[in-house]
Design a protein around this motif. Structure first.
Motif, PDB file in Angstrom:
ATOM      1  N   SER A  17      49.063  45.132  38.287  1.00 21.10           N
ATOM      2  CA  SER A  17      48.444  45.588  37.049  1.00 21.10           C
ATOM      3  C   SER A  17      47.511  46.767  37.327  1.00 21.10           C
ATOM      4  O   SER A  17      47.495  47.750  36.573  1.00 21.10           O
ATOM      5  N   LYS A  18      46.769  46.672  38.403  1.00 17.70           N
ATOM      6  CA  LYS A  18      45.861  47.760  38.790  1.00 17.70           C
ATOM      7  C   LYS A  18      46.640  49.049  39.029  1.00 17.70           C
ATOM      8  O   LYS A  18      46.274  50.116  38.520  1.00 17.70           O
TER       9      LYS A  18
ATOM     10  N   SER B 243      47.999  50.630  35.870  1.00 12.57           N
ATOM     11  CA  SER B 243      46.955  51.287  35.079  1.00 12.57           C
ATOM     12  C   SER B 243      46.601  52.645  35.668  1.00 12.57           C
ATOM     13  O   SER B 243      46.392  53.623  34.937  1.00 12.57           O
TER      14      SER B 243
ATOM     15  N   ARG C 221      40.043  57.464  33.940  1.00 12.10           N
ATOM     16  CA  ARG C 221      40.458  57.080  35.289  1.00 12.10           C
ATOM     17  C   ARG C 221      39.254  56.929  36.208  1.00 12.10           C
ATOM     18  O   ARG C 221      39.210  56.005  37.031  1.00 12.10           O
TER      19      ARG C 221
ATOM     20  N   PHE D  13      37.771  53.595  35.450  1.00 13.03           N
ATOM     21  CA  PHE D  13      38.631  52.515  35.929  1.00 13.03           C
ATOM     22  C   PHE D  13      38.517  52.373  37.446  1.00 13.03           C
ATOM     23  O   PHE D  13      38.437  51.248  37.966  1.00 13.03           O
TER      24      PHE D  13
ATOM     25  N   SER E 253      42.864  45.833  31.490  1.00 18.86           N
ATOM     26  CA  SER E 253      43.841  46.767  32.048  1.00 18.86           C
ATOM     27  C   SER E 253      45.088  46.827  31.171  1.00 18.86           C
ATOM     28  O   SER E 253      45.667  47.905  30.962  1.00 18.86           O
TER      29      SER E 253
ATOM     30  N   LEU F  19      44.278  48.736  28.098  1.00 17.41           N
ATOM     31  CA  LEU F  19      44.180  50.154  28.445  1.00 17.41           C
ATOM     32  C   LEU F  19      45.565  50.809  28.418  1.00 17.41           C
ATOM     33  O   LEU F  19      45.755  51.888  27.829  1.00 17.41           O
ATOM     34  N   ARG F  20      46.532  50.156  29.047  1.00 17.43           N
ATOM     35  CA  ARG F  20      47.881  50.731  29.092  1.00 17.43           C
ATOM     36  C   ARG F  20      48.517  50.767  27.698  1.00 17.43           C
ATOM     37  O   ARG F  20      49.258  51.701  27.363  1.00 17.43           O
TER      38      ARG F  20
END
Length: 290
Positions: A149-150, A153, A166, A169, A277, A280-281
């Motif tokens: 997942s990280k 993203s 970014r 994040f 996350s 966010l996507r």
């Protein structure tokens, strides 16, 4: 007896494994474990080169060792009263101590590796939420799903338009990468990244609030999914979930004039970060200029 062979029944069941490791393993990682401490103490008792490792305690941790009935340190009782941070720090300190002893004579020159690898086995078998690097440093352990997942993203934030998001994040991910993870800062970083993208989509928004986000996104999705009633029915509760996530994160955001909130439980932090996350996507996919 000679000539006996393991019985096989053609199944895919693990062979020769401990029952608890196969059937009783919890999916949840633990922050600490009394059983892990006892096992680590047993390993330390068995390392002759660590017989004076007790000197680390007052010097590095400000802790006095517990002396046994017949003299010497009782590591089991000493570990029992450690705070979690002390236990994790001591893993690293013992590795360094044994590594330094290599400059002189030793019973076992690879004692530092035996200690490190023994603790790795304990952490794995006792399902602790940490891993140990090659130099004995302890780090927070994230599962494969979180790692994927990280990475997803970071890829989604690759466009120049999302440069500020970014940065936020990556601050969040850095807060989790230290030996003692800062879940509070990680939540804030992911929230700030989400807010950055939301404000790119809605330039008039001053901040990210649940009420505004639900209203704006429901209106957007009504247009996008107008020809797909099923998708719209699924999207509406998802948007409400986004609003709930926003409200949850506000509990760990510092407000001027108020006491800074305490650290969240690490499992809760990971949940909020993972969920954030995903939000966010999704926002990036909805960004008309993305």
């Amino acid at each position: 007896m000679k000539g006996l062979k393991p019985v096989t029944d053609g199944s895919t069941r693990p062979q020769g494994q401990r029952f608890s490791h196969v059937y009783l393993r919890s999916p949840d990682l633990l922050q600490d474990s009394e059983r892990a401490r006892r096992r680590a103490a047993a390993i330390l008792d068995g390392i002759k080169d660590a017989n004076d490792a007790y000197s680390i305690l007052p010097e590095k941790l400000g802790i006095d060792p517990v002396v046994g009935v017949y003299g010497g340190v009782n590591w089991r009782l000493t570990f029992k009263d450690f705070e979690t941070r002390d236990f994790l720090d001591f893993i690293t300190l013992v590795y360094r101590y044994l590594n330094e002893k290599k400059r002189g004579p030793m019973y076992a020159p690879d004692a530092n590796l035996a200690w490190r690898d023994g603790c790795r086995v304990i952490f794995s078998e006792e399902n602790l939420s940490y891993e140990i690097d090659d130099l004995g440093g302890v780090h927070f352990k994230v599962d494969a799903e979180f790692a994927a997942s990280k990475q997803a993203s970071i890829v989604a934030l690759g466009a120049p338009r999302y440069a500020n998001a970014r940065v936020e994040f990556e601050k969040a991910m850095k807060a989790l990468s230290v030996a003692t993870p800062d879940g509070k800062e990680a939540i804030r970083g992911v929230f700030n990244a989400v807010e950055c993208v939301y404000r790119l989509i809605y330039s008039k928004a001053h901040k990210l609030t649940s009420a505004d986000a639900i209203r704006e996104l429901q209106a957007l999705l009504q247009k996008l999914y107008s020809a797909d009633p099923r998708a719209l029915r699924a999207a509406n509760p998802a948007v409400k979930g986004f609003g709930d996530w926003i409200d949850a994160c506000h509990n760990y955001r510092h407000e001027e004039g108020k006491e800074d909130p305490s650290q969240p439980p690490i499992d809760l932090a990971i949940y909020l970060i993972s969920t954030g996350s995903a939000h966010l996507r999704w926002l990036i996919s909805l960004d008309p200029a993305g």
